[in-house]
Design an enzyme around this catalytic site. Structure first.
Site, PDB file in Angstrom:
ATOM      1  N   GLU A 169       0.832  -1.206   0.000  1.00 48.52           N
ATOM      2  CA  GLU A 169       0.000   0.000   0.000  1.00 48.52           C
ATOM      3  C   GLU A 169       0.861   1.249   0.000  1.00 48.52           C
ATOM      4  O   GLU A 169       2.036   1.229   0.358  1.00 48.52           O
ATOM      5  CB  GLU A 169      -0.948   0.022   1.199  1.00 48.52           C
ATOM      6  N   GLU A 310       4.485  -0.656   1.526  1.00 50.52           N
ATOM      7  CA  GLU A 310       4.722  -0.902   0.095  1.00 50.52           C
ATOM      8  C   GLU A 310       4.669  -2.377  -0.279  1.00 50.52           C
ATOM      9  O   GLU A 310       4.814  -2.730  -1.443  1.00 50.52           O
ATOM     10  CB  GLU A 310       6.073  -0.323  -0.370  1.00 50.52           C
TER      11      GLU A 310
END
Length: 342
Positions: A169, A310
């Site tokens: 994310e 991430e």
């Protein structure tokens, strides 16, 4: 809202899988928790694949809560980091290249119009959430849309041939959203859920907690879908949908850190059978993650002090998952070794 149907794994097969692993050419239990992981993979698929075809989906979205100073960075950084992913220069890109995984970015709700790119999936529900300190972050229709899009994205990836999905994310302010989701769905006291995020000092952390206390006081929602509407980020909701979609296709999902675990928590509260398909990859340094993992009753594979997000922790765990699968398929039995049948 129509959620995917998730079939629980057949846990009656666990004893047979454990016996198979115990019979391999090694001392009993010598591979520790890798053996537990192998059992989980064997329950998901009777003949687990090698997981050579892996995809990291990085879901991106902005948060109205950033107007309250819950992050030391402005929302514009979300768009800038999306551009960095698409240029191949983020940490997640480097890790994905190192372990041989594909990477795509999903625009779930970035507060900008993003130019088309071959690695960008344009799935924007709206341009960022509303300010959850003063009103519901999302409507019920927004939540249903994001969940359904996430599930579809996951199923399409499986249909394309990907054997395992890793979820990451990007969204400035999303540790605040994740903390509120954890507070209601773990449940846990809010102060135990709120951490420094992207780097708050003590003053910033106190301000963040005060803002989230205002947000929490605004609604007493505890139903998972309502909690997502009140406090969710679009990238978190869409990740929850992706978990449900992958689980419905009987494909394992690599869950990253604090924010990814909040998405998994929501997915599991919506559909408890989804837990069977989640592999929790690492324990984040973000305050609250340990308590969240305890609420989920899971133990992550790694503890490296990571707090980037991430999907970086999920990618680092992927080689362990691949090795665990090979334990089932490639390692001789002790009986064959002792009787010269190899």
């Amino acid at each position: 809202m129509t959620l995917p149907t998730v079939t629980p794994v057949d846990k009656t097969r666990a004893a047979a899988l454990r016996a198979t692993i115990d019979g391999k050419a090694k001392p009993l239990g010598a591979l520790g928790r890798v053996e537990d992981l192998a059992v989980q993979l064997g329950l998901i698929a009777e003949t687990p694949p090698t997981f050579d075809k892996a995809l990291l989906l990085v879901f991106a979205g902005d948060h109205g809560l950033t107007a309250e100073g819950v992050s030391p960075y402005p929302s514009a950084v979300t768009q800038a980091m999306v551009a960095t992913f698409l240029s191949g220069k983020a940490s997640a890109n480097a890790f994905a290249t190192a372990i041989g995984a594909a990477l795509r970015v999903v625009d779930a709700g970035v507060d900008a119009e993003l130019p088309a790119h071959q690695a960008l999936l344009a799935e924007k529900v709206r341009r960022g959430t509303r300010n959850a300190a003063v009103e519901a972050a999302l409507t019920e229709a927004d939540v249903a849309d994001a969940l359904e899009r996430g599930a579809r994205i996951a199923r399409e990836a499986v249909e394309e041939g990907f054997e395992i999905l890793a979820l990451g994310e990007m969204g400035i302010g999303n540790t605040a959203s994740a903390a509120l989701i954890m507070h209601r769905l773990a449940p846990a006291p809010l102060a135990e859920c709120v951490g420094r995020g992207a780097g708050h000092d003590d003053e910033g952390l106190a301000r963040k907690l005060a803002v989230l206390e205002r947000a929490a006081a605004r609604s007493d929602a505890t139903d998972p879908a309502q909690v997502l509407a009140q406090f969710g980020g679009l990238e978190i909701v869409m990740m929850a949908g992706a978990i449900l979609g992958a689980a419905s296709a009987k494909v394992p999902v690599l869950v990253d850190g604090f924010i990814g675990s909040a998405a998994a928590l929501a997915a599991i509260r919506l559909e408890p059978a989804a837990r069977d398909y989640c592999i929790f990859c690492h324990r984040s340094a973000e305050q609250g993650h340990r308590r969240m993992l305890e609420a989920l009753e899971v133990e992550p594979l790694l503890d490296l002090g990571l707090r980037l997000g991430e999907g970086t922790g999920a990618l680092l765990a992927l080689p362990i998952v691949r090795a665990a699968s090979r334990l089932l398929s490639d390692v001789a039995s002790l009986d064959d070794v002792l009787n010269g049948r190899i």
